[in-house]
Each structure stands twice: as C-alpha cells, then as structure tokens.
Design an enzyme around this catalytic site. Sequence first.
Site, PDB file in Angstrom:
ATOM      1  N   HIS A 281       0.907  -1.267  -0.053  1.00  0.00           N
ATOM      2  CA  HIS A 281      -0.098  -0.153  -0.227  1.00  0.00           C
ATOM      3  C   HIS A 281       0.904   1.307   0.074  1.00  0.00           C
ATOM      4  CE1 HIS A 281       0.457   1.073   4.370  1.00  0.00           C
ATOM      5  NE2 HIS A 281       0.108  -0.148   4.470  1.00  0.00           N
ATOM      6  N   ASP A 293       6.324   0.768   6.639  1.00  0.00           N
ATOM      7  CA  ASP A 293       4.996   0.625   6.457  1.00  0.00           C
ATOM      8  C   ASP A 293       4.447   1.763   5.649  1.00  0.00           C
ATOM      9  OD1 ASP A 293       2.187  -0.207   6.714  1.00  0.00           O
ATOM     10  OD2 ASP A 293       2.306   0.936   8.816  1.00  0.00           O
ATOM     11  N   GLU A 327      -4.904   2.339   2.670  1.00  0.00           N
ATOM     12  CA  GLU A 327      -4.871   1.353   3.577  1.00  0.00           C
ATOM     13  C   GLU A 327      -4.928   1.709   4.865  1.00  0.00           C
ATOM     14  OE1 GLU A 327      -3.382  -1.861   6.372  1.00  0.00           O
ATOM     15  OE2 GLU A 327      -2.640   0.090   5.876  1.00  0.00           O
ATOM     16  N   GLU A 328      -4.387   3.054   5.354  1.00  0.00           N
ATOM     17  CA  GLU A 328      -3.960   3.163   6.755  1.00  0.00           C
ATOM     18  C   GLU A 328      -5.219   3.835   7.305  1.00  0.00           C
ATOM     19  OE1 GLU A 328      -1.787   2.218   8.481  1.00  0.00           O
ATOM     20  OE2 GLU A 328       0.017   2.307   7.561  1.00  0.00           O
ATOM     21  N   ASP A 355       2.899  -6.243   3.896  1.00  0.00           N
ATOM     22  CA  ASP A 355       2.716  -5.065   4.611  1.00  0.00           C
ATOM     23  C   ASP A 355       3.186  -5.405   6.146  1.00  0.00           C
ATOM     24  OD1 ASP A 355       1.681  -2.734   5.393  1.00  0.00           O
ATOM     25  OD2 ASP A 355      -0.418  -3.327   5.696  1.00  0.00           O
ATOM     26  N   HIS A 425       3.875   3.072  12.508  1.00  0.00           N
ATOM     27  CA  HIS A 425       3.010   4.134  12.820  1.00  0.00           C
ATOM     28  C   HIS A 425       3.993   5.302  13.828  1.00  0.00           C
ATOM     29  CE1 HIS A 425      -0.854   1.598  11.818  1.00  0.00           C
ATOM     30  NE2 HIS A 425      -0.212   1.765  10.979  1.00  0.00           N
TER      31      HIS A 425
END
Length: 458
Positions: A281, A293, A327-328, A355, A425
């Site tokens: 993603h 990520d 995606e997030e 991912d 994140h």
Amino acid sequence: MMNKLSLAALALLIFAFASQAQKHEKNLRTIFDEALTNGQSYPMLEYLSLNIGHRLSGSPSAAAAVEYTRQQMEQLGFDKVFLQEVMVPHWVRGQKEIGRIVNAKTFGTKDVNVIALGNSVGTGPNGLLAEVIEVQSLDELEKLGKKNIEGKIVFFNRPMDPKHIHTGHAYGGAGDQRVKGPSEAAKYGAVGAINRSLTLALNDVPHTGSLIYEEGIPQIPAVAISTIGADYLSKTLKANKGLKFYLETHCEMLPDVLSYNVIGELTGSELPNEYIVVSGHLDSWDVGDGSHDDGAGCVQAIEAVRIFKATGIRPKRTLRAVMFMNEENGLRGGKEYARVAKEKGEKHVAALESDSGGFTPRGFGINASQEAISRIQSWSSLLAPFDLRKIVKGYGGADINPMEDQGVVLIGLMPDSQRYFDYHHTADDTFDKVNKRELELGAAAMAALIYLIDQEGI
C-alpha cells in the site's frame, strides 16, 4: 505387455516431474541472484522515502508517490501501467499535539508525548481538560458504567501481550481499544480517549493508527501515548485521586479527494486473462517516511515483477504489481480494486501482499482452503533453500482481503516480526531502519512464490 507399458509410462512421468523440479530450482536461483546482485528495490525505496516522504491519503506527497511509482513501472518496461481512480478520505493532523498532566500533587504539571489517532476529531485551540479514568478493556467500560465515566477522559492501558512469538498476534490482541475504544467510551459519556501505544518497546515514541467512529455515537478526540508515558500516567493516577489531563489536538477531516491505485502488468504468455497480484500500500501515516509501512511492500511488489522481465522468465499468467491507496485510514483502494475486478469478471488466481515491514522473509501466511494451502506447502522443498520455511494458514493482507469472496487465494509475506512494531506508525519509521539485503530477499521471496503459482497453478 501391459505391465511393461505401465512401467514405461511411470518412468516417463517420474522423468517429467524431475525435469520440472530441476527447471524450477534453476529459475528460483535465477530470481534470487537477480534480486541480490541487480536489485532495484532499495534505490526505489530511497527515493520514495527521502524525496517524497510520508504519504497520507489525500496529501500532495501521496499524489507524488502515485506519479513516481507509475513512472517507475513504465521505465522498467512493464507491458501496461495504469491508474485506477479511488476517492479517499483527507484527514489532516494540524499542529503538534499537547498532552499534559496538570494537577498531580507530587510535581504539579508534566508534559507527556502523545499523538492524535488517525480520523480523530480535534479538541481545537481551547483544548480539553478532564479527569482521567484508566481501563484495561472494552468490557471494563460496561462494568464502570456511565456514572463513573461521564465527563472523563478514558485511558486505555492494556499492553500488547509479550508472550506471543509472532508480534502481529500481540498487535491484533490489543488493537480493539484503539480502533473501537473512543466510540465505546463515548457511549458512556467520555469526552476524550488516551490509548497506550501498540508496541512491545518501552520508549517515549507514541504510535498513531486509525480509529473507527461508530455511526450515531458522539465523536470524541483520541490520542495515543508513548509506553513510557502510559506507565507514568498509570502510576501517577494511582497516587493522585482525581488527576486531570489537558489534551490539545488540531486534527480534522476534510472532504474526500480523488486519488489512485497504481497498477503495472506483465502480460501472460498462455493465460493472459488470469491474474496474479503482488502488492503493497502506497499511503503511509504523516509521521516518519513510511519506509517499513509500507514503502517496502510497494517497491518489493514492483521489483518482484521487474525480476521476471530482467531474467527473461515469461509468466504464463498476467502478473500485476498493485500499489493500493488508503490502507491506513479507510481501505478505499483495496475495496475499489476488488469491486472493479468483480464487476469486470476478472479471474484472479492469487494475491500476495507485503505489509509487515522490509525485514528478513520467513515464509507466507495463506488465507485459503486447506486444499490450496496444501498445494503451496507441496513446494516447500523448492523454497526451503532460501530459508522460506514457514508456509501456514494465516492472514493475507488488509488490501487484498476484500477479494476473499471472489475465491482468490490470499497470501501475506511473513518477514521476521520482532522489530516491526518498534517503528510501526511512528516518526521512527524511516529509511535508515531498512536493511538493503533484507529488503531484496523479501522481493525475491515474493517473486519466487508468484513464479511457482504461475507455473503450477493452485
């Protein structure tokens, strides 16, 4: 006479199997050699991370990433490269958040590191000041009830379980308080939510991530607090009855924005209307540069298809490298891709997603029937020389899961998981945390598996 013919046929069959295995062994070795000696994944990630940076859906940098990956696949000579329109949410963080313990008897006021959760509403410039109540689970909210929660900030402090060997299981076991916690707290009159960061690391770096507001429930501001901050807040709460917390965030949700999934194809030589997807993603959170990520997954997907073209291994089926958008904080790209595939009647044999970071690949998790899993496991002897020894029933990936009802075999690359949630994140998810060789091995692992799926079918 019949026995002699049967023996001869069996001998020919054994010879054919042996020849096919030798062909696969040779091609798999070629795939890994190409990735490890002429690999393009690392320089692609370097540009994506350092020149474009974080790529939150709806942002100018997300749009730049779309254009960059499109151009890369065109320059690498993919047979077809195109954009698939998708409307995405446009959430913005605004100025830096403030989290402050304000009336502890022992020290008065103390700032702690917090970060707004994705999709959260903001407090605005006047902030929010309220008492804090700590809970360990969503069930505990119901037991406390409205009389104990109304007007307060709920502090969700259940940690990830360190006993899990695969840290993704620990993440899944604690994620409900971040995703659902704010709305569940709001049902009982809470005015804000603080979530312990989802990591096994003990440090002062907060981890963001999405929340989902339940329709019809008041939307309250929500933040994550670092694990050091969470431990400190918990300890201080126990010693200071009626402790208050000041929270200030400036995030807001703007109108949806047009964006794109980026798709590149290498056309199949025998079954061009059957598709095998390899993917990551393209969006990331707005802190760090999203290298693990999921910049890593995107460049690995492009690289996996590039390897076929560079080595002259022509696939029977059409290979698609897909860079999913959003995606997030919405999953709009994955949902739209699945919708279009179903609408067009496209036959997808399998979809593979990376991912879980650019770490050393260990194997694959498969979301499919036992028959399909057993089929892939039958190739274990071919994959074992490359240390891809874990082939198990498991999770495919958030972006490819919307295709589950179309009978697609869904596969997730499983890298070593021990470091991923140190960076996940956070502002620490940066290019310098990615090891070149580990990234290349992951791309080769993806190419190896889609090669076997392409050649052998499922």
